[in-house]
Design a protein around this motif. Structure first.
Motif, PDB file in Angstrom:
ATOM      1  N   TYR A 213       0.808  -1.222   0.000  1.00 37.34           N
ATOM      2  CA  TYR A 213       0.000   0.000   0.000  1.00 37.34           C
ATOM      3  C   TYR A 213       0.842   1.274   0.000  1.00 37.34           C
ATOM      4  O   TYR A 213       0.311   2.374  -0.133  1.00 37.34           O
ATOM      5  CB  TYR A 213      -0.921   0.025   1.216  1.00 37.34           C
ATOM      6  N   HIS A 214       2.148   1.138   0.187  1.00 41.05           N
ATOM      7  CA  HIS A 214       3.012   2.310   0.250  1.00 41.05           C
ATOM      8  C   HIS A 214       4.151   2.170  -0.750  1.00 41.05           C
ATOM      9  O   HIS A 214       4.600   1.064  -1.054  1.00 41.05           O
ATOM     10  CB  HIS A 214       3.588   2.469   1.666  1.00 41.05           C
ATOM     11  N   THR A 215       4.624   3.307  -1.252  1.00 40.37           N
ATOM     12  CA  THR A 215       5.720   3.284  -2.209  1.00 40.37           C
ATOM     13  C   THR A 215       7.006   2.819  -1.524  1.00 40.37           C
ATOM     14  O   THR A 215       7.137   2.892  -0.296  1.00 40.37           O
ATOM     15  CB  THR A 215       5.956   4.678  -2.819  1.00 40.37           C
ATOM     16  N   ILE A 216       7.938   2.376  -2.350  1.00 42.00           N
ATOM     17  CA  ILE A 216       9.236   1.949  -1.833  1.00 42.00           C
ATOM     18  C   ILE A 216       9.904   3.092  -1.068  1.00 42.00           C
ATOM     19  O   ILE A 216      10.436   2.910   0.032  1.00 42.00           O
ATOM     20  CB  ILE A 216      10.138   1.479  -2.994  1.00 42.00           C
ATOM     21  N   GLY A 217       9.870   4.281  -1.651  1.00 36.46           N
ATOM     22  CA  GLY A 217      10.513   5.428  -1.024  1.00 36.46           C
ATOM     23  C   GLY A 217       9.905   5.784   0.317  1.00 36.46           C
ATOM     24  O   GLY A 217      10.623   6.116   1.275  1.00 36.46           O
ATOM     25  N   THR A 218       8.582   5.700   0.411  1.00 37.07           N
ATOM     26  CA  THR A 218       7.900   6.010   1.672  1.00 37.07           C
ATOM     27  C   THR A 218       8.330   5.049   2.772  1.00 37.07           C
ATOM     28  O   THR A 218       8.564   5.459   3.917  1.00 37.07           O
ATOM     29  CB  THR A 218       6.372   5.930   1.488  1.00 37.07           C
TER      30      THR A 218
ATOM     31  N   PRO B  76       5.995  -1.802  -4.540  1.00 34.15           N
ATOM     32  CA  PRO B  76       6.749  -3.064  -4.608  1.00 34.15           C
ATOM     33  C   PRO B  76       6.422  -3.933  -5.816  1.00 34.15           C
ATOM     34  O   PRO B  76       7.313  -4.560  -6.393  1.00 34.15           O
ATOM     35  CB  PRO B  76       6.374  -3.757  -3.293  1.00 34.15           C
ATOM     36  N   HIS B  77       5.129  -3.972  -6.220  1.00 35.75           N
ATOM     37  CA  HIS B  77       4.762  -4.851  -7.335  1.00 35.75           C
ATOM     38  C   HIS B  77       5.332  -4.366  -8.665  1.00 35.75           C
ATOM     39  O   HIS B  77       5.354  -5.116  -9.655  1.00 35.75           O
ATOM     40  CB  HIS B  77       3.233  -4.978  -7.440  1.00 35.75           C
TER      41      HIS B  77
END
Length: 352
Positions: free
Chosen positions: A118-123, A164-165
């Motif tokens: 549900y969250h970006t890699i950077g977050t 991630p996907h």
């Protein structure tokens, strides 16, 4: 403290992690599972300890216990774990939270399952950095991009906003490494981080970890069942079976001159690139022991081809002592002379 733990007492001032007589058990509906039984080892800064063994040998439990990632309601932990002189077993959860991700960190086996979809890699990377440093969102984002670049993610300023996907398996694993190293931890635990990756990506991840270790001077515990990976990355090797350490030493000692039948069995069950091509692989017969009701004496004796060579049924009755001298030891009732004779065939075909 047991004789094994005393024998392993560190004499090196560079020792960063010291584990003594660690015992971990779990309460289950079927009974008490003794996952780790009297484990002791040391790890110095800038060194890599490879822990190898079959599934269920206690590798991951050991390292989750170091991080304090166990449920105290169902888990009993005894012994001593010192991280840079700080006792971890008796530490409060608030103290462990400050250490996790900051002074010690972990790369998990399945990056897709470990990263939030549900969250970006950077977050996710930035969140770890902000929690432990108090940095602003802008500073944390900049740090996340820097770490993605450092682990070889192309266009990190763009990929930082991907989920991630949207990453391949190898790229997700690199992102996990970036997250684990974002606060420059002094201890990194890698739990089979290359298991689901192809050999090319495995080699890239190994090179990455070695480069980052040289850069940061990180102490690394590398958990795997793959002796080929151990040969590539480890300085020292600890072989676990049935929750116990059965052999330890330098990589050259353990892989080139095994002193325990289980280690010999692991090596004989994998192909050799420098030995005769017609030598058949010899798998270890039987299955790993149940830790609900483990065998008495040496836990490997029901599967050991040499147990009958020890007089009086000692292997099935008496636990062998792991006697460690200068970091080298093996928990086996066979004498050194017997091992030399019985393991001769192995030495002739695989010793280098």
């Amino acid at each position: 403290m047991t004789k094994e733990a005393q024998a392993a007492r560190p004499a090196d001032a560079d020792t960063f992690l010291s584990v003594r007589d660690l015992r971990v058990s779990f309460k289950t509906e079927d009974g008490v599972v003794g996952a780790v039984d009297g484990l002791s080892f040391d790890l110095a800064r800038g060194k890599t300890l490879g822990i190898v063994g079959e599934s269920g040998s206690g590798k991951s439990v050991t390292n989750l216990t170091i991080l304090g990632l166990h449920n105290p309601q169902f888990t009993t932990v005894e012994g001593e774990i010192l991280l840079d002189g700080q006792e971890l077993i008796t530490a409060r959860e608030s103290e462990l939270e400050k250490l996790r991700g900051n002074k010690m960190s972990m790369i998990f086996q399945d990056a897709l399952a470990s990263l939030s979809p549900y969250h970006t890699i950077g977050t996710q990377i930035a969140e770890v950095y902000r929690k432990h440093t108090g940095a602003s969102k802008k500073e944390a984002r900049t740090r996340a991009i820097e770490m993605l670049r450092r682990v070889g993610i192309p266009q990190p300023d763009v990929r930082v906003d991907d989920y991630p996907h949207q990453f391949s398996g190898g790229m997700r694993q690199r992102a996990m490494i970036a997250m684990a190293l974002v606060c420059d931890p002094e201890l990194l635990i890698a739990d089979e981080p290359t298991t689901a990756l192809d050999v090319t990506v495995q080699a890239q991840i190994m090179d990455l970890l070695k480069d980052l270790q040289q850069e940061f001077g990180t102490a690394i515990i590398f958990i795997t069942h793959d002796l080929g990976v151990i040969a590539d990355i480890a300085d020292d090797v600890l072989v676990m079976y049935g929750g116990r350490c059965v052999e330890r030493g330098t990589k050259k000692q353990v892989l080139g001159d095994p002193q325990h039948p289980y280690t010999l069995g692991l090596l004989n069950s994998m192909p050799s690139l420098d030995g005769p091509v017609d030598v058949p692989l010899t798998p270890i017969p039987g299955s790993p022991p149940s830790l609900l009701n483990p065998p008495s004496g040496c836990r490997f004796h029901p599967r050991c081809a040499f147990a009958e060579k020890v007089a009086g049924g000692k292997c099935s009755q008496e636990r062998p002592t792991l006697e460690v001298t200068d970091g080298r030891g093996s928990a086996c009732h066979l004498t050194l002379e017997q091992r030399g004779e019985l393991f001769a065939d192995f030495a002739a075909t695989r010793h280098n």
